[in-house]
Motif scaffolding. Structure first.
Motif, PDB file in Angstrom:
ATOM      1  N   ALA A  48       0.452  -1.646   0.387  1.00 58.05           N
ATOM      2  CA  ALA A  48       0.362  -0.139   0.370  1.00 58.05           C
ATOM      3  C   ALA A  48       1.014   1.907  -0.561  1.00 58.05           C
ATOM      4  CB  ALA A  48      -0.501   0.252   1.540  1.00 58.05           C
ATOM      5  N   ASP A  49       1.498   0.860  -0.807  1.00 54.18           N
ATOM      6  CA  ASP A  49       2.875   2.751  -1.347  1.00 54.18           C
ATOM      7  C   ASP A  49       3.024   2.949  -2.302  1.00 54.18           C
ATOM      8  OD1 ASP A  49       4.454   0.212  -2.289  1.00 54.18           O
ATOM      9  OD2 ASP A  49       5.549  -0.445  -1.082  1.00 54.18           O
ATOM     10  N   ASP A  72      -0.974  -4.335   0.534  1.00 54.40           N
ATOM     11  CA  ASP A  72      -1.072  -5.355   1.741  1.00 54.40           C
ATOM     12  C   ASP A  72       0.107  -3.367   2.869  1.00 54.40           C
ATOM     13  OD1 ASP A  72       0.976  -5.584   3.447  1.00 54.40           O
ATOM     14  OD2 ASP A  72       1.291  -7.826   2.770  1.00 54.40           O
ATOM     15  N   PRO A  73      -0.519  -3.396   3.343  1.00 53.10           N
ATOM     16  CA  PRO A  73      -0.665  -2.611   4.604  1.00 53.10           C
ATOM     17  C   PRO A  73       1.329  -2.744   5.340  1.00 53.10           C
ATOM     18  CG  PRO A  73      -2.166  -3.540   5.438  1.00 53.10           C
ATOM     19  CD  PRO A  73      -1.947  -4.072   4.155  1.00 53.10           C
ATOM     20  N   SER A 108       8.783  -9.463   0.875  1.00 48.16           N
ATOM     21  CA  SER A 108       7.451  -8.071   0.256  1.00 48.16           C
ATOM     22  C   SER A 108       6.280  -8.864  -0.076  1.00 48.16           C
ATOM     23  CB  SER A 108       8.296  -8.117  -1.128  1.00 48.16           C
ATOM     24  OG  SER A 108       7.668  -8.744  -2.047  1.00 48.16           O
ATOM     25  N   ALA A 109       5.376  -7.694  -0.367  1.00 48.48           N
ATOM     26  CA  ALA A 109       3.569  -8.042  -0.351  1.00 48.48           C
ATOM     27  C   ALA A 109       3.095  -9.070  -0.971  1.00 48.48           C
ATOM     28  CB  ALA A 109       3.186  -7.008  -0.632  1.00 48.48           C
TER      29      ALA A 109
ATOM     30  N   GLY B 168       7.030   3.575  10.639  1.00 42.47           N
ATOM     31  CA  GLY B 168       6.919   1.957   9.304  1.00 42.47           C
ATOM     32  C   GLY B 168       7.656   1.010   9.582  1.00 42.47           C
ATOM     33  N   LEU B 169       8.843   1.209  10.581  1.00 44.60           N
ATOM     34  CA  LEU B 169       9.646  -0.352  11.175  1.00 44.60           C
ATOM     35  C   LEU B 169       8.844  -1.177  11.668  1.00 44.60           C
ATOM     36  CD1 LEU B 169      12.807   1.133  11.267  1.00 44.60           C
ATOM     37  CD2 LEU B 169      12.049   0.053   9.327  1.00 44.60           C
ATOM     38  N   TRP B 170       7.811  -0.621  12.648  1.00 44.38           N
ATOM     39  CA  TRP B 170       6.803  -1.340  13.504  1.00 44.38           C
ATOM     40  C   TRP B 170       5.534  -2.320  13.021  1.00 44.38           C
ATOM     41  CZ3 TRP B 170      10.058  -3.306  17.569  1.00 44.38           C
ATOM     42  CH2 TRP B 170      11.449  -2.284  17.909  1.00 44.38           C
ATOM     43  N   GLN B 171       5.591  -1.627  12.282  1.00 49.94           N
ATOM     44  CA  GLN B 171       4.539  -1.875  11.524  1.00 49.94           C
ATOM     45  C   GLN B 171       3.743  -3.335  11.649  1.00 49.94           C
ATOM     46  OE1 GLN B 171       3.470  -0.902   7.754  1.00 49.94           O
ATOM     47  NE2 GLN B 171       2.963   0.873   7.631  1.00 49.94           N
ATOM     48  N   GLY B 172       2.302  -3.816  12.586  1.00 56.01           N
ATOM     49  CA  GLY B 172       2.234  -5.266  12.772  1.00 56.01           C
ATOM     50  C   GLY B 172       2.610  -5.301  14.025  1.00 56.01           C
ATOM     51  N   ARG B 173       3.541  -4.722  14.932  1.00 56.63           N
ATOM     52  CA  ARG B 173       4.444  -5.422  15.158  1.00 56.63           C
ATOM     53  C   ARG B 173       4.282  -3.961  17.219  1.00 56.63           C
ATOM     54  NH1 ARG B 173      10.153  -6.441  15.036  1.00 56.63           N
ATOM     55  NH2 ARG B 173       9.850  -4.143  13.190  1.00 56.63           N
ATOM     56  N   PRO B 174       2.858  -3.831  17.619  1.00 55.40           N
ATOM     57  CA  PRO B 174       2.549  -3.669  18.502  1.00 55.40           C
ATOM     58  C   PRO B 174       2.421  -2.873  19.839  1.00 55.40           C
ATOM     59  CG  PRO B 174       0.571  -5.613  18.138  1.00 55.40           C
ATOM     60  CD  PRO B 174       2.119  -5.645  17.468  1.00 55.40           C
TER      61      PRO B 174
END
Lengths: 232, 232
Positions: A48-49, A72-73, A108-109, B168-174
């Motif tokens: 999603a870029d 893919d976000p 990658s996505a 952006g580097l921690w996406q999906g890792r709360p």
């Protein structure tokens, strides 16, 4: 996938800027078939870029249906860099080198595709399904996608498979060549370069390749400037 | 890490070419300290590719010791693309946008660092060890490196830590923000942006940040054009 090409010849270490282009074996095939008047759908995943935005728009502009491309976000659009093979050429007597290639596809996505995603709707009504060995190399879950789609199930579309052995994508995974041979044996139409078959399988010439790949109805051996040999 | 910057303003989806530059919070610090006459070693991992060649040569040319930079034959040098934040600016009344950033660091050579690699020799004799939260974000094994190096063990070097929270580097890792707070509490000198502290921890202003980070001897809160607040 987005490809970055050097703005001038030279080693990757020396090239100061790169031009963006569209790459990807499957999307290339899709665009060419659409240009020839066929109804074509490209099924993939991109980030999603901005690179994902660009790829989807550019491929759709070729007349390809991109409605089943997932965004893919959390993962970026796959990219790679390549030179044109100028490395080590010149007046110093060295051998002309091969192109340098650096892939950014791990994580990658597209690497997050699974047999459940894309879902069955993405393939509904397809008469021909074109796959390549590059997808198989991206991740274990992508390999599962290829294993599922090359299974000889009743009513499946005609499966076309381009082996596309890229040693750089299989680094650290010695089972790559064997895996690609298995996948090719599940397809109906197989494309493979004579050089790829030699590198991956130590098979030399169309007859030897055919002996190792008896199942596909059509085997197309690509021989560079010599053309192709088609075995039915 | 190699950074690709657009050759002209615009959205990432529209920029047709990119210029290569050197990026990376730690290598930037190393180059600046070397220019100021300090003995500096940069410890990292890069790919056995042209981008790795370029990075090592360019950073060494700043007078930084790169002898402990590992080369990974199976993983590429980390890269990222960024715009300068021109998105959605212009005459159409939209808010000025933020920069677009796309990271290619998952699966990079640097992401394969572990507490055993780099080994103790890379840090031998160091008086000050500078770390950033970016390394912690790259992979679980990189986070282990940071956890190990920020542990308060006898005789360790003075540990400087720049939080460098990049969402952006921690996406999906709360757990990213909480992890960074833990790491910062193990350091002796901490740098954090007032904006980062607000985004990561919902902490507003130097005193609130200091209350959550009592352990470091020195806390430097970066406040953009307003300067910095240093709390001892």
């Amino acid at each position: 996938m987005v490809t970055f090409l050097p703005s001038r010849p030279g080693r990757l270490a020396d090239v100061p800027s790169f031009d963006r282009a569209i790459g990807g074996a499957e999307s290339n095939v899709a665009c060419v078939l659409a240009a020839a008047g066929h109804r074509v759908r490209w099924v993939s995943r991109v980030g999603a870029d901005g690179f994902g935005d660009h790829l989807v728009a550019a491929i759709a502009a070729h007349g390809v249906d991109t409605g089943h491309v997932a965004r893919d976000p959390h993962r970026p659009t796959g990219v790679y860099f390549r030179t044109a093979g100028e490395r080590a050429t010149g007046a110093d007597g060295e051998e002309p080198g091969t192109a340098e290639v650096v892939y950014y596809r791990a994580g990658s996505a597209a690497s997050a595709m699974t047999p459940r995603s894309p879902g069955p709707a993405a393939l509904a009504g397809a008469r021909v399904l074109h796959l390549t060995g590059i997808t198989a190399a991206l991740s274990d879950s992508c390999l599962d996608v290829l294993r599922t789609l090359t299974r000889r199930t009743p009513g499946r579309p005609l499966v076309s498979f381009d082996v596309n052995y890229r040693v750089g994508l299989w680094q650290g995974r010695p089972q790559g060549p064997e895996t690609l041979l298995d996948l090719a044996r599940g397809a109906d139409v197989v494309f493979v370069g004579e050089d790829e078959a030699a590198a991956a399988w130590d098979l030399h010439g169309p007859e030897a390749i055919r002996a190792a790949l008896p199942e596909p109805g059509v085997l197309v051996v690509k021989q560079g400037s010599e053309g192709v040999t088609v075995l039915h």
